[in-house]
Design a protein around this motif. Structure first.
Motif, mmCIF file in Angstrom:
data_model
loop_
_atom_site.group_PDB
_atom_site.id
_atom_site.type_symbol
_atom_site.label_atom_id
_atom_site.label_comp_id
_atom_site.label_asym_id
_atom_site.label_seq_id
_atom_site.Cartn_x
_atom_site.Cartn_y
_atom_site.Cartn_z
ATOM 1 N N PRO A 1 0.826 -1.105 0.159
ATOM 2 C CA PRO A 1 -0.051 0.094 0.154
ATOM 3 C C PRO A 1 0.793 1.966 0.140
ATOM 4 C CG PRO A 1 -0.595 -1.903 2.033
ATOM 5 C CD PRO A 1 -0.020 -2.182 1.428
ATOM 6 N N ALA A 2 1.690 1.504 0.360
ATOM 7 C CA ALA A 2 2.866 2.385 1.015
ATOM 8 C C ALA A 2 3.531 2.828 -0.522
ATOM 9 C CB ALA A 2 3.794 2.198 1.786
ATOM 10 N N ARG A 3 3.783 1.733 -1.151
ATOM 11 C CA ARG A 3 4.154 1.880 -2.872
ATOM 12 C C ARG A 3 3.219 2.907 -3.739
ATOM 13 N NH1 ARG A 3 7.956 -2.941 -4.876
ATOM 14 N NH2 ARG A 3 8.967 -1.408 -5.826
ATOM 15 N N LEU A 4 1.805 1.754 -3.348
ATOM 16 C CA LEU A 4 1.398 1.850 -4.559
ATOM 17 C C LEU A 4 0.215 3.335 -4.165
ATOM 18 C CD1 LEU A 4 -0.906 -0.965 -4.339
ATOM 19 C CD2 LEU A 4 0.675 -0.270 -6.379
ATOM 20 N N ALA A 5 0.677 3.684 -3.157
ATOM 21 C CA ALA A 5 0.381 5.666 -2.465
ATOM 22 C C ALA A 5 0.919 6.341 -3.090
ATOM 23 C CB ALA A 5 0.254 4.905 -1.012
ATOM 24 N N ARG A 6 2.876 6.289 -3.646
ATOM 25 C CA ARG A 6 3.793 6.973 -4.246
ATOM 26 C C ARG A 6 4.002 6.566 -5.429
ATOM 27 N NH1 ARG A 6 6.949 4.243 0.065
ATOM 28 N NH2 ARG A 6 7.687 3.155 -1.716
ATOM 29 N N THR A 7 2.763 5.766 -6.350
ATOM 30 C CA THR A 7 2.815 5.898 -7.457
ATOM 31 C C THR A 7 1.774 6.136 -8.227
ATOM 32 O OG1 THR A 7 3.484 3.031 -7.530
ATOM 33 C CG2 THR A 7 2.306 3.841 -9.608
ATOM 34 N N ARG A 8 2.713 6.797 -9.914
ATOM 35 C CA ARG A 8 1.323 8.148 -10.350
ATOM 36 C C ARG A 8 1.102 6.700 -11.580
ATOM 37 N NH1 ARG A 8 4.387 10.968 -12.907
ATOM 38 N NH2 ARG A 8 6.477 10.016 -12.473
ATOM 39 N N ILE A 9 0.056 7.084 -11.537
ATOM 40 C CA ILE A 9 -0.922 6.737 -12.485
ATOM 41 C C ILE A 9 -1.696 7.232 -13.455
ATOM 42 C CG2 ILE A 9 -2.439 4.662 -13.111
ATOM 43 C CD1 ILE A 9 -2.164 3.180 -10.311
ATOM 44 N N ALA A 10 -1.448 7.225 -14.991
ATOM 45 C CA ALA A 10 -2.763 7.857 -15.870
ATOM 46 C C ALA A 10 -2.405 7.062 -16.783
ATOM 47 C CB ALA A 10 -1.675 8.826 -15.505
ATOM 48 N N VAL A 11 -3.786 7.581 -17.552
ATOM 49 C CA VAL A 11 -3.997 7.059 -19.053
ATOM 50 C C VAL A 11 -3.241 6.811 -19.865
ATOM 51 C CG1 VAL A 11 -6.714 6.343 -19.811
ATOM 52 C CG2 VAL A 11 -6.623 6.839 -17.760
ATOM 53 N N LEU A 12 -3.064 6.097 -21.059
ATOM 54 C CA LEU A 12 -2.371 6.262 -21.977
ATOM 55 C C LEU A 12 -2.884 6.591 -23.220
ATOM 56 C CD1 LEU A 12 -1.090 2.553 -22.119
ATOM 57 C CD2 LEU A 12 0.512 3.665 -22.249
ATOM 58 N N PRO A 13 -2.249 7.715 -24.260
ATOM 59 C CA PRO A 13 -2.466 8.368 -24.729
ATOM 60 C C PRO A 13 -3.990 7.642 -25.736
ATOM 61 C CG PRO A 13 -0.084 9.283 -24.614
ATOM 62 C CD PRO A 13 -0.576 7.814 -24.309
ATOM 63 N N GLY A 14 -4.513 8.521 -26.005
ATOM 64 C CA GLY A 14 -5.135 7.055 -27.382
ATOM 65 C C GLY A 14 -6.461 6.652 -26.540
ATOM 66 N N ALA A 15 -6.017 6.194 -24.835
ATOM 67 C CA ALA A 15 -7.210 4.928 -24.220
ATOM 68 C C ALA A 15 -9.076 6.070 -24.588
ATOM 69 C CB ALA A 15 -7.655 5.645 -23.174
ATOM 70 N N LEU A 16 -9.443 5.193 -24.781
ATOM 71 C CA LEU A 16 -10.885 5.681 -24.751
ATOM 72 C C LEU A 16 -11.527 5.627 -23.743
ATOM 73 C CD1 LEU A 16 -12.960 5.388 -27.149
ATOM 74 C CD2 LEU A 16 -13.911 2.905 -26.322
ATOM 75 N N LEU A 17 -12.670 6.787 -23.680
ATOM 76 C CA LEU A 17 -12.658 7.711 -22.558
ATOM 77 C C LEU A 17 -14.461 8.276 -23.107
ATOM 78 C CD1 LEU A 17 -10.302 10.122 -21.982
ATOM 79 C CD2 LEU A 17 -9.921 8.633 -20.869
ATOM 80 N N GLY A 18 -14.576 7.940 -24.219
ATOM 81 C CA GLY A 18 -16.001 8.121 -24.331
ATOM 82 C C GLY A 18 -17.314 7.381 -23.405
ATOM 83 N N HIS A 19 -18.489 7.192 -23.002
ATOM 84 C CA HIS A 19 -19.401 7.040 -22.154
ATOM 85 C C HIS A 19 -20.082 5.648 -22.653
ATOM 86 C CE1 HIS A 19 -21.497 9.119 -25.039
ATOM 87 N NE2 HIS A 19 -23.223 8.028 -24.913
ATOM 88 N N ASP A 20 -19.364 5.400 -23.706
ATOM 89 C CA ASP A 20 -19.687 4.153 -25.019
ATOM 90 C C ASP A 20 -18.599 3.241 -24.716
ATOM 91 O OD1 ASP A 20 -18.827 5.805 -26.483
ATOM 92 O OD2 ASP A 20 -20.122 5.759 -28.309
ATOM 93 N N ARG A 21 -18.611 3.114 -23.938
ATOM 94 C CA ARG A 21 -17.636 2.469 -23.903
ATOM 95 C C ARG A 21 -17.658 0.347 -24.482
ATOM 96 N NH1 ARG A 21 -11.252 1.591 -21.255
ATOM 97 N NH2 ARG A 21 -11.035 -0.796 -21.107
ATOM 98 N N PRO A 22 -16.920 0.148 -24.854
ATOM 99 C CA PRO A 22 -17.921 -1.345 -24.538
ATOM 100 C C PRO A 22 -17.270 -2.288 -24.462
ATOM 101 C CG PRO A 22 -16.421 -1.337 -27.084
ATOM 102 C CD PRO A 22 -16.013 0.199 -26.287
ATOM 103 N N THR A 23 -17.774 -3.545 -23.937
ATOM 104 C CA THR A 23 -17.563 -4.492 -22.462
ATOM 105 C C THR A 23 -17.512 -5.524 -23.330
ATOM 106 O OG1 THR A 23 -18.885 -3.085 -21.190
ATOM 107 C CG2 THR A 23 -18.322 -5.429 -20.791
ATOM 108 N N ALA A 24 -16.009 -5.597 -23.211
ATOM 109 C CA ALA A 24 -15.326 -6.974 -24.675
ATOM 110 C C ALA A 24 -15.646 -8.385 -23.627
ATOM 111 C CB ALA A 24 -14.583 -6.939 -24.868
ATOM 112 N N ARG A 25 -15.616 -8.272 -22.140
ATOM 113 C CA ARG A 25 -14.983 -9.674 -21.531
ATOM 114 C C ARG A 25 -16.585 -9.996 -20.496
ATOM 115 N NH1 ARG A 25 -10.934 -6.765 -20.753
ATOM 116 N NH2 ARG A 25 -11.328 -6.800 -18.486
ATOM 117 N N SER A 26 -16.934 -10.703 -20.831
ATOM 118 C CA SER A 26 -17.965 -11.200 -19.148
ATOM 119 C C SER A 26 -17.613 -10.835 -17.273
ATOM 120 C CB SER A 26 -18.414 -12.844 -19.080
ATOM 121 O OG SER A 26 -17.409 -13.602 -18.333
ATOM 122 N N SER A 27 -18.988 -10.663 -16.883
ATOM 123 C CA SER A 27 -18.423 -10.028 -15.816
ATOM 124 C C SER A 27 -17.345 -10.903 -15.428
ATOM 125 C CB SER A 27 -19.816 -9.480 -15.533
ATOM 126 O OG SER A 27 -20.105 -10.908 -14.968
#
Length: 323
Positions: free
Chosen positions: A289-315
């Motif tokens: 947890p301490a290491r995760l808290a220091r980790t900077r996470i961001a979305v890759l360029p061009g990642a799909l952000l729209g509201h209609d992103r398809p669901t490809a795998r089962s729940s």
């Protein structure tokens, strides 16, 4: 009297039918703002109750009215949540809000989370309430800044700055070497696909001969060492345990292409990778947890952000922690 009652019942039913036509989009919007299906259902229900307090026939644009009211409800919930967090600094909190008996279906939440993306949900949770609302409405639902300004109670210029700051956090800022990032991304995606397949040869094709795997003890099961070396040893381990990679998705991890494992948007593990000659030379599973808290996470360029992103795998692919 009975005729008036019947007309009232018909009016309520008609209003309910009209509301149901918008429910799916409202849930998608609220989930991106709140990241919790429990709170999403509460926000949608509150929006329905507020609709019942106005003359719906006088609402020219029902979709816009519902979106505005829902956004204000979500903003209030986000601000209240932030206040609680500030009051509880130093107090251990559970990973997510408790789920009451008979609450929302876990399968429904899994599908919603998958449609949005675990990495994006993790990053959205780092935004301030006003930033999150501005970003989701503008960048994901194409709502004009003037409309958003009314919701957050800011000027249009300030609202644009809110969305810009949020966009910078979500995307991690400018990329120094876009070509190298794109090349490394292809390697990471091939590594992830091979891991999911369980095909040893496919795994070996993406590993350097002297690859090294490190991992926090919290990630490992009994008998697995914190360090493993060599393509054969590491490859066989991946082929055996790689099914857990179904939860993983590529993301920017401390500015480089890595993997994020975040079922339902709750960060569980990040995978940092070292790539050389278009192969994985080393990688590390980080879950402390301490290491995760220091980790900077961001979305890759061009990642799909729209509201209609398809669901490809089962729940089912979202069930249980990754190993």
């Amino acid at each position: 009297m009975e005729q008036g009652t019947e007309q009232g019942t018909e009016h309520v039913q008609d209003l309910a039918n009209r509301f149901e036509q918008h429910r799916g989009r409202l849930r998608g919007l609220a989930y991106r703002m709140l990241g919790s299906l429990d709170e999403t259902e509460d926000a949608v229900q509150e929006t329905w109750l507020r609709l019942g307090r106005v003359d719906a026939l006088a609402v020219d644009n029902l979709a816009g009215w519902l979106r505005t009211v829902l956004s204000r409800v979500c903003l209030d919930m986000l601000r209240a949540r932030r206040t609680r967090r500030e009051q509880l600094v130093g107090v251990s909190l559970p990973d997510g809000p408790p789920r009451p008996a008979g609450g929302p279906d876990p399968e429904a939440e899994a599908l919603l989370a998958e449609a949005v993306g675990g990495a994006l949900l993790v990053v959205l949770d780092t935004l301030g309430p006003d930033e999150r609302v501005a970003f989701v409405l503008h960048d994901m639902f194409a709502v004009p800044f003037g409309d958003i300004a009314v919701i957050v109670g800011r000027s249009t210029a300030t609202t644009k700055k809110l969305a810009s700051r949020a966009r910078h956090k979500v995307g991690g800022g400018p990329v120094a070497d876009a070509a190298r990032l794109a090349r490394n991304r292809r390697v990471v995606e091939a590594f992830l696909a091979a891991s999911r397949s369980g095909d040893l040869q496919a795994v070996l094709n993406v590993l350097a001969p002297d690859v090294v795997r490190r991992a926090d003890r919290a990630v490992l099961g009994p008998g697995r060492p914190e360090r493993a070396e060599g393509a054969d040893t590491v490859g066989r381990e991946i082929a055996h345990f790689g099914a857990a990679a179904r939860h993983a998705e590529p993301a920017l991890v401390d500015g480089a292409v890595g993997l994020v494992i975040a079922p339902l948007g709750r960060l569980h593990t990040v995978v940092t990778l070292t790539i050389a000659d278009d192969r994985v030379a080393a990688y590390e599973l980080v879950a402390d947890p301490a290491r995760l808290a220091r980790t900077r996470i961001a979305v890759l360029p061009g990642a799909l952000l729209g509201h209609d992103r398809p669901t490809a795998r089962s729940s089912q692919a979202m069930a249980g922690p990754a190993g």
